[in-house]
Design an enzyme around this catalytic site. Sequence first.
Site, mmCIF file in Angstrom:
data_model
loop_
_atom_site.group_PDB
_atom_site.id
_atom_site.type_symbol
_atom_site.label_atom_id
_atom_site.label_comp_id
_atom_site.label_asym_id
_atom_site.label_seq_id
_atom_site.Cartn_x
_atom_site.Cartn_y
_atom_site.Cartn_z
ATOM 1 N N ALA A 1 0.846 -1.196 0.000
ATOM 2 C CA ALA A 1 0.000 0.000 0.000
ATOM 3 C C ALA A 1 0.880 1.244 0.000
ATOM 4 O O ALA A 1 1.858 1.328 0.745
ATOM 5 C CB ALA A 1 -0.911 -0.004 1.217
ATOM 6 N N LYS A 2 0.505 2.209 -0.830
ATOM 7 C CA LYS A 2 1.250 3.473 -0.863
ATOM 8 C C LYS A 2 0.570 4.414 0.122
ATOM 9 O O LYS A 2 -0.281 5.231 -0.243
ATOM 10 C CB LYS A 2 1.251 4.040 -2.285
ATOM 11 C CG LYS A 2 2.270 5.165 -2.514
ATOM 12 C CD LYS A 2 2.307 5.547 -3.990
ATOM 13 C CE LYS A 2 3.250 6.711 -4.246
ATOM 14 N NZ LYS A 2 4.665 6.319 -4.118
ATOM 15 N N SER A 3 0.933 4.270 1.375
ATOM 16 C CA SER A 3 0.278 5.032 2.433
ATOM 17 C C SER A 3 1.205 6.115 2.972
ATOM 18 O O SER A 3 2.436 5.960 2.977
ATOM 19 C CB SER A 3 -0.153 4.107 3.580
ATOM 20 O OG SER A 3 0.965 3.621 4.287
#
Length: 361
Positions: free
Chosen positions: A173-175
């Site tokens: 996830a690109k969080s």
Amino acid sequence: MFSKDGKTKDVPAPRICDVVWHDGEFIKWTDARVHVMSHVLHYGSSIFEGIRCYATKRGPAVFRMREHMQRFLNSAKIYRMDHSWNLDQLCEGAVELVRRSGMDQCYIRPILFRSLDEEHPAFGVNPFPNPLACYIGAWDWGKYLGDEAIEKGVDVCVSTWNRLTPNSMPAMAKSGANYMNSQLIKMEALLNGFAEGIALDDRGYVSEGSGENIFIISGGVVLTPPLSSSILPGITRDSVIQICHELGISVKERTIQRAALYVADEVFFSGTAAEITPIRSVDRITVGNGGRGEITAQIQKVFFEITKGERKAPGNWLTYVNAETVSRPDNNGHKASSMATGDTSAPDTEPVMKYQTAVRD
């Protein structure tokens, strides 16, 4: 790009699109604000994307937009951010934003985060009571690691900070929260006189840079760490792999020891911001000939030819901003809109009305 102490930026302010897409409407840049008690500011509850739009002879073209937006949706799903936006709506919003910006090239930033219901505020780690807000902004961003880096390469170090373990924070996830780890890696590198840092995973194998995937070349074979090394599944990384296949270059995903960085023939970063950036030294040990290697140059050349619209990509990688939106039947016979791409062979396409959301005062 930075001063010797790593703290002072010496680059000019970028040109910024004066409107922002917000939950289906376009608002002024100056009106894009959040409350200081928003959940995202206290707990890092955001996911985002970085997408480049390139200047071509056919006008601005967004690079692999649908793949980026799909990863955006995947990140939201992992973090249980239930929202109403679908892939086509996000893509259409991004394209219209670029169109309104008047820029030939830019960097596009979609972000989804947990905000604050000011009438019924909720506090604490539990994110569910907080409303979601979705924005897309754009600005003109040059070469992330500097203009000279594309040709001459950069000096990097192996960071003392490890990448997050897969079962503590999902690297897929690109969080926003993940990028606190990236900031530690980046700051350490800058303060020690390097352009960037390379993180190892929890087992001591090479993972990625603070905001880039990494490739090494040894004996004519291109190697890159697998997803199991706590890397983000990069869209540019995937593009490099496909370009290698097209060029007949052997490419393998496998775990890479730290020492392999020092004895590699070539090393380079890949990423939306970094694009294809050669690495000329690691921990002050010269890589190969100390500059951009032959295979890196080949891959880089093809990549930039594709992004300029001068070479056919392995897939529909460019979405031309000035093209009309098209409507295609879905599997149920209903009309499903999608943005026009470089693929001109799609049957039964027809023009429809362009995105018509007005700027909200």
